[in-house]
Design a protein around this motif. Structure first.
Motif, PDB file in Angstrom:
ATOM      1  N   ASP A  23       0.835  -1.202   0.000  1.00 12.43           N
ATOM      2  CA  ASP A  23       0.000   0.000   0.000  1.00 12.43           C
ATOM      3  C   ASP A  23       0.873   1.257   0.000  1.00 12.43           C
ATOM      4  O   ASP A  23       0.581   2.230  -0.708  1.00 12.43           O
ATOM      5  CB  ASP A  23      -0.919   0.029   1.225  1.00 12.43           C
ATOM      6  CG  ASP A  23      -2.000  -1.036   1.158  1.00 12.43           C
ATOM      7  OD1 ASP A  23      -2.144  -1.674   0.098  1.00 12.43           O
ATOM      8  OD2 ASP A  23      -2.690  -1.230   2.174  1.00 12.43           O
ATOM      9  N   HIS A  51     -10.306  -6.994  -2.458  1.00 13.01           N
ATOM     10  CA  HIS A  51     -10.677  -5.720  -1.848  1.00 13.01           C
ATOM     11  C   HIS A  51     -12.124  -5.674  -1.375  1.00 13.01           C
ATOM     12  O   HIS A  51     -12.428  -5.134  -0.311  1.00 13.01           O
ATOM     13  CB  HIS A  51     -10.430  -4.587  -2.855  1.00 13.01           C
ATOM     14  CG  HIS A  51     -10.735  -3.228  -2.317  1.00 13.01           C
ATOM     15  ND1 HIS A  51      -9.996  -2.664  -1.297  1.00 13.01           N
ATOM     16  CD2 HIS A  51     -11.692  -2.322  -2.634  1.00 13.01           C
ATOM     17  CE1 HIS A  51     -10.483  -1.464  -1.030  1.00 13.01           C
ATOM     18  NE2 HIS A  51     -11.505  -1.235  -1.823  1.00 13.01           N
ATOM     19  N   ARG A  72      -6.551  -7.283   0.818  1.00 12.79           N
ATOM     20  CA  ARG A  72      -5.684  -6.668  -0.200  1.00 12.79           C
ATOM     21  C   ARG A  72      -6.339  -5.410  -0.760  1.00 12.79           C
ATOM     22  O   ARG A  72      -7.549  -5.244  -0.667  1.00 12.79           O
ATOM     23  CB  ARG A  72      -5.451  -7.632  -1.375  1.00 12.79           C
ATOM     24  CG  ARG A  72      -4.779  -8.937  -1.037  1.00 12.79           C
ATOM     25  CD  ARG A  72      -4.351  -9.661  -2.331  1.00 12.79           C
ATOM     26  NE  ARG A  72      -5.422  -9.789  -3.299  1.00 12.79           N
ATOM     27  CZ  ARG A  72      -6.272 -10.809  -3.369  1.00 12.79           C
ATOM     28  NH1 ARG A  72      -6.168 -11.805  -2.516  1.00 12.79           N
ATOM     29  NH2 ARG A  72      -7.223 -10.840  -4.290  1.00 12.79           N
ATOM     30  N   ARG A  73      -5.539  -4.570  -1.348  1.00  3.44           N
ATOM     31  CA  ARG A  73      -6.078  -3.415  -2.076  1.00  3.44           C
ATOM     32  C   ARG A  73      -6.506  -3.825  -3.476  1.00  3.44           C
ATOM     33  O   ARG A  73      -7.235  -3.091  -4.142  1.00  3.44           O
ATOM     34  CB  ARG A  73      -5.005  -2.323  -2.174  1.00  3.44           C
ATOM     35  CG  ARG A  73      -4.639  -1.718  -0.839  1.00  3.44           C
ATOM     36  CD  ARG A  73      -5.445  -0.480  -0.550  1.00  3.44           C
ATOM     37  NE  ARG A  73      -5.028   0.628  -1.385  1.00  3.44           N
ATOM     38  CZ  ARG A  73      -5.709   1.764  -1.492  1.00  3.44           C
ATOM     39  NH1 ARG A  73      -6.825   1.915  -0.830  1.00  3.44           N
ATOM     40  NH2 ARG A  73      -5.265   2.737  -2.265  1.00  3.44           N
ATOM     41  N   THR A  74      -6.045  -4.950  -3.935  1.00  2.82           N
ATOM     42  CA  THR A  74      -6.352  -5.413  -5.282  1.00  2.82           C
ATOM     43  C   THR A  74      -7.630  -6.252  -5.286  1.00  2.82           C
ATOM     44  O   THR A  74      -8.092  -6.716  -4.246  1.00  2.82           O
ATOM     45  CB  THR A  74      -5.192  -6.251  -5.841  1.00  2.82           C
ATOM     46  OG1 THR A  74      -4.808  -7.211  -4.857  1.00  2.82           O
ATOM     47  CG2 THR A  74      -4.000  -5.382  -6.172  1.00  2.82           C
ATOM     48  N   ARG A 168      -4.829  -3.055  -8.821  1.00  2.00           N
ATOM     49  CA  ARG A 168      -5.515  -1.848  -8.386  1.00  2.00           C
ATOM     50  C   ARG A 168      -4.848  -0.665  -9.080  1.00  2.00           C
ATOM     51  O   ARG A 168      -3.630  -0.551  -9.091  1.00  2.00           O
ATOM     52  CB  ARG A 168      -5.434  -1.644  -6.886  1.00  2.00           C
ATOM     53  CG  ARG A 168      -6.254  -0.438  -6.448  1.00  2.00           C
ATOM     54  CD  ARG A 168      -6.166  -0.143  -4.980  1.00  2.00           C
ATOM     55  NE  ARG A 168      -7.126   0.890  -4.633  1.00  2.00           N
ATOM     56  CZ  ARG A 168      -8.366   0.683  -4.221  1.00  2.00           C
ATOM     57  NH1 ARG A 168      -8.782  -0.543  -4.087  1.00  2.00           N
ATOM     58  NH2 ARG A 168      -9.177   1.679  -3.940  1.00  2.00           N
ATOM     59  N   THR A 170      -4.756   3.488  -9.200  1.00  2.90           N
ATOM     60  CA  THR A 170      -5.135   4.754  -8.570  1.00  2.90           C
ATOM     61  C   THR A 170      -4.493   5.877  -9.373  1.00  2.90           C
ATOM     62  O   THR A 170      -3.794   5.633 -10.362  1.00  2.90           O
ATOM     63  CB  THR A 170      -4.621   4.844  -7.111  1.00  2.90           C
ATOM     64  OG1 THR A 170      -3.207   5.035  -7.122  1.00  2.90           O
ATOM     65  CG2 THR A 170      -4.956   3.579  -6.325  1.00  2.90           C
TER      66      THR A 170
ATOM     67  N   GLU B  62     -15.729   3.322  -6.235  1.00  4.06           N
ATOM     68  CA  GLU B  62     -14.791   2.358  -6.821  1.00  4.06           C
ATOM     69  C   GLU B  62     -15.559   1.344  -7.660  1.00  4.06           C
ATOM     70  O   GLU B  62     -16.715   1.023  -7.358  1.00  4.06           O
ATOM     71  CB  GLU B  62     -14.027   1.608  -5.726  1.00  4.06           C
ATOM     72  CG  GLU B  62     -13.102   2.488  -4.914  1.00  4.06           C
ATOM     73  CD  GLU B  62     -12.494   1.740  -3.749  1.00  4.06           C
ATOM     74  OE1 GLU B  62     -11.279   1.902  -3.526  1.00  4.06           O
ATOM     75  OE2 GLU B  62     -13.226   1.006  -3.058  1.00  4.06           O
TER      76      GLU B  62
END
Lengths: 286, 131
Positions: A23, A51, A72-74, A168, A170, B62
């Motif tokens: 992250d 996520h 996870r962020r993914t 992910r 951003t 999102e």
């Protein structure tokens, strides 16, 4: 434009720290930051959830009730990190907002490159080309575990999925996670790892075609990769050697190489470096 | 009345905006067909809440495709006054008609000058054609 890259091989860490590290790499990425390829393992068997996944979903898989977990962020499905090797790739954005969503080409590239290496080693490795995904009303209609799902670019050996990746994106850049399942876990005995699967043909481990030599394989490009030092005595390699050497399902000359985690760290590092270099040159720099 | 992509204004990150109530200063917002195509199979969307404040260029929600999670950015600043809450249960409508049935939220603008900074259809299409 020249972009720098760095390879980090971490010792086994807790799930929280592993995810915090990834992250932070994404959150702190700037257009001047290096591309980071990170390989790591986990200090205890840990479930990482996609996520948007809910932890209640683990009840569909017997044996995972008490497993440590982290989010996870993914995207994607949950992964039990036990006898596996995890990677992350962080590619900082350099100001283009061209693509929303994933860059399928990056994980296709990683999976195709690894499939090629595995075929050289004698495994019947191919992309899945099938999908269990669905836009049905219930997103939980897909299996809870990533390795029970299929998307077209998942890497299979025979019928078994042995690598999956998720992303992910951003405004800071792209984070891609991936997992190479080396051996089945006692917690998920139905999911075969690579070393549980018989090779369909022999491979000469002494031959050039089965060796990984960074210098010889390296594609000259704008991404310069350097390896960081791994502290002696606590590296993922040291611990992994013990884990993978517990059992041998193969026979034949030089099989011990396949049961060395350092072999897989080296191979996956090479695959990731080549894939990232190609991707950056073809996509981000075009 | 059906909205066509030529009538909309766009962020470079593929969100569209349409002034649906000029008098009230309300803008309807969604994501473009190009974005949906790039995302491939959509599996989940995290929507904002009514009453939530959003800022131009900042993340408001999102979207998850098969394996990727991506942010959605608001083209304007203001307050969310309506959300297409049923969209989560029929994400396939984004593939069919992202500009009408696939709208995501309506925002009462706090500064209508935000619209001037958005791309028109010709500029946005040029961006997509050269992606």
């Amino acid at each position: 434009m020249e972009r720098r890259g760095v390879v980090v091989v971490d010792p086994p860490l807790s799930g929280i720290i592993n995810m915090e590290k990834d992250d932070a790499l994404l959150a702190n990425a700037t257009p001047d930051s290096p591309i980071v390829v990170r390989l790591y393992r986990w200090s205890e068997p840990t479930l990482s959830l996609g996520h948007f996944q809910e932890i209640e979903g683990r009840s569909e898989v017997a044996g995972l009730e008490n497993a440590s977990w982290v989010r996870r962020r993914t995207g994607g499905g949950a992964i039990l990190h036990d006898f596996e090797l995890t990677y992350s790739v962080v590619i900082p954005d350099v100001g283009d907002k061209v693509l929303k969503g994933h860059s399928e080409s990056l994980y296709r590239s990683v999976h195709l490159t690894l499939a090629d290496e595995l075929r050289r080693l004698g495994w019947d490795a191919n992309l899945s080309e099938e999908c269990t995904c669905s836009t049905s009303p219930n997103r939980n209609s897909e299996p809870f575990l990533c390795f029970s799902r299929r998307s077209p670019v998942d890497l299979l050996v025979g019928p078994y999925k042995i690598m999956g990746s998720a992303q992910r994106r951003t405004s800071k850049g792209l984070l891609q996670h991936g997992s190479l399942l080396l051996r089945h876990s006692p917690l998920t005995p139905g999911l075969a790892g690579l070393l549980d699967i018989e090779r369909t043909r022999g491979a000469d481990m002494r031959g050039e075609s089965t060796r990984v030599v960074f210098a010889g394989r390296r594609v000259a490009g704008p991404v310069e990769m350097t390896s960081t030092d791994v502290p002696a005595g606590q590296s993922v390699i040291d611990r992994g050697e013990e884990l993978l050497a517990t059992e041998s399902v193969h026979s034949g000359q030089h099989e011990s190489d396949l049961h060395s985690l350092s072999f897989w760290v080296e191979l996956l590092t090479s695959v990731l470096k080549r894939s990232v270099e190609t991707e950056v040159r073809c996509r981000w720099e075009s | 009345m059906s909205i066509s992509p030529e009538q909309l204004r766009y962020l470079e990150s593929h969100e569209w905006a349409y002034v649906s109530d000029q008098a009230a200063g309300v803008v309807t917002i969604g994501i473009s067909a190009f974005a949906v195509e790039q995302l491939t199979d959509l599996v989940f969307m995290a929507l904002p809440k009514v009453g939530q404040e959003v800022s131009a260029g900042a993340e408001f929600g999102e979207v998850e495709s098969v394996k990727a999670v991506s942010p959605m950015y608001s083209p304007v600043s203001g307050t969310v006054v309506e959300v297409n809450s049923g969209l989560v249960d029929r994400l396939e409508s984004l593939n069919v008609d992202p500009y009408n049935d696939g709208w995501i939220m309506k925002v009462k603008m706090s500064d209508s000058s935000d619209l001037a900074g958005l791309l028109d259809w010709v500029s946005y299409k040029h961006q997509c054609d050269h992606a």
